[in-house]
Design a protein around this motif. Structure first.
Motif, short mmCIF file in Angstrom:
data_model
loop_
_atom_site.label_atom_id
_atom_site.label_comp_id
_atom_site.label_asym_id
_atom_site.label_seq_id
_atom_site.Cartn_x
_atom_site.Cartn_y
_atom_site.Cartn_z
N VAL A 180 -7.71 3.09 -1.71
CA VAL A 180 -7.29 4.45 -1.89
C VAL A 180 -7.32 5.57 -3.41
O VAL A 180 -6.98 6.13 -2.31
CB VAL A 180 -6.16 3.56 -1.36
N LYS A 234 0.45 -1.05 -0.04
CA LYS A 234 -0.42 0.02 0.23
C LYS A 234 1.07 1.33 -0.50
O LYS A 234 0.70 2.18 -0.80
CB LYS A 234 -0.90 -0.09 1.40
N PHE A 248 -6.38 -1.23 -2.80
CA PHE A 248 -5.65 -0.23 -3.82
C PHE A 248 -6.62 0.80 -4.84
O PHE A 248 -6.55 2.13 -4.41
CB PHE A 248 -4.58 -0.78 -3.97
N LYS A 299 -6.67 -6.84 -2.80
CA LYS A 299 -6.00 -6.15 -2.90
C LYS A 299 -5.56 -5.39 -4.06
O LYS A 299 -5.86 -3.84 -4.06
CB LYS A 299 -4.28 -7.04 -2.93
#
Ligand code: SF4
Length: 228
Positions: free
Chosen positions: A207, A158, A204, A200
């Protein structure tokens, strides 16, 4: 003359122009050794500008000419002449690059229409970081249409995504052309680990989106279709 690995027509398998037909000019040689590299570049032929353009002209009905590699900007003298020649013929010129050789990009930016720029994350290139090179490269690329792509693998962290976001945000924030040039961030799962990477990728993407960067998850289409 330049070292040309191959010239062919196919469908773009990656990034925002996924699915578009293109003529691919694959230049030989690369300055990196990415852990996920799927480009086999063992053979090449020396070709002149006239030979390359003649082969491109033998194809019709395509969206753009993709200058790709390896890393096409390594053979910058040839690439500059080729891009200029293609523009004179009215072709749309698409550059696929690892986003490091910013001085060379500056030399040809006027003759490029679209830039597909990779961010090479340290986890994929033996721990080396290219953030400064990517920042300088993206600053120049912003003069044209550009999107950024990163290959997401098992080892991608990350922190790497946050670093990439910071670079994009800082450049976009400082750019006078921001209003018409919004940069999208493509998260491309490393083949063949797409299934393992689902959680994942979504994490992401959230994010990115929560920090104002539009992110898309796009697997490699040519692998799914089993075409070149
Ligand atoms: S930059 Fe592209 S061609 Fe070069 S090693 Fe990395 S994935 Fe392969």
């Amino acid at each position: 003359m330049a070292k040309i690995a191959e010239i062919f027509k196919s469908i773009q398998g990656e990034g925002l122009y996924q699915g578009q037909e293109q003529v691919f000019v694959r230049l030989f040689g690369c300055n990196l050794r990415c852990s996920y590299c799927d480009t086999t570049l063992e053979f090449y032929q020396e070709k002149s500008i006239a030979q390359v353009i003649a082969q491109i002209q033998s194809y019709d009905n395509y969206h753009s000419v993709s200058l790709t590699g390896g890393e096409p900007l390594l053979q910058i003298d040839f690439l500059a002449e080729l891009a200029k020649g293609l523009k004179k013929l009215g072709k749309k010129v698409y550059l696929e690059t690892n986003g490091i050789l910013y001085d060379n990009l500056e030399r040809i930016i006027d003759d490029i229409d679209i830039i597909a720029m990779d961010f090479k994350l340290p986890s994929a290139v033996g721990g080396v970081d290219f953030w400064d090179e990517h920042r300088r490269f993206l600053e120049i690329a912003m003069e044209k249409e550009v999107f950024v792509k990163a290959v997401i693998g098992i080892d991608t962290s990350k922190d790497e995504i946050l670093q990439a976001i910071n670079i994009i945000k800082n450049i976009v924030g400082a750019s006078l052309v921001y209003a018409r040039n919004k940069i999208q961030f493509i998260l491309q799962p490393q083949n063949p680990y797409e299934d393992l990477l689902q959680g994942k990728l979504v994490d992401f993407q959230q994010v990115c989106n929560s920090r104002g960067i539009e992110a898309k998850i796009l697997p490699q289409l040519h692998k799914i279709l089993n075409i070149k």
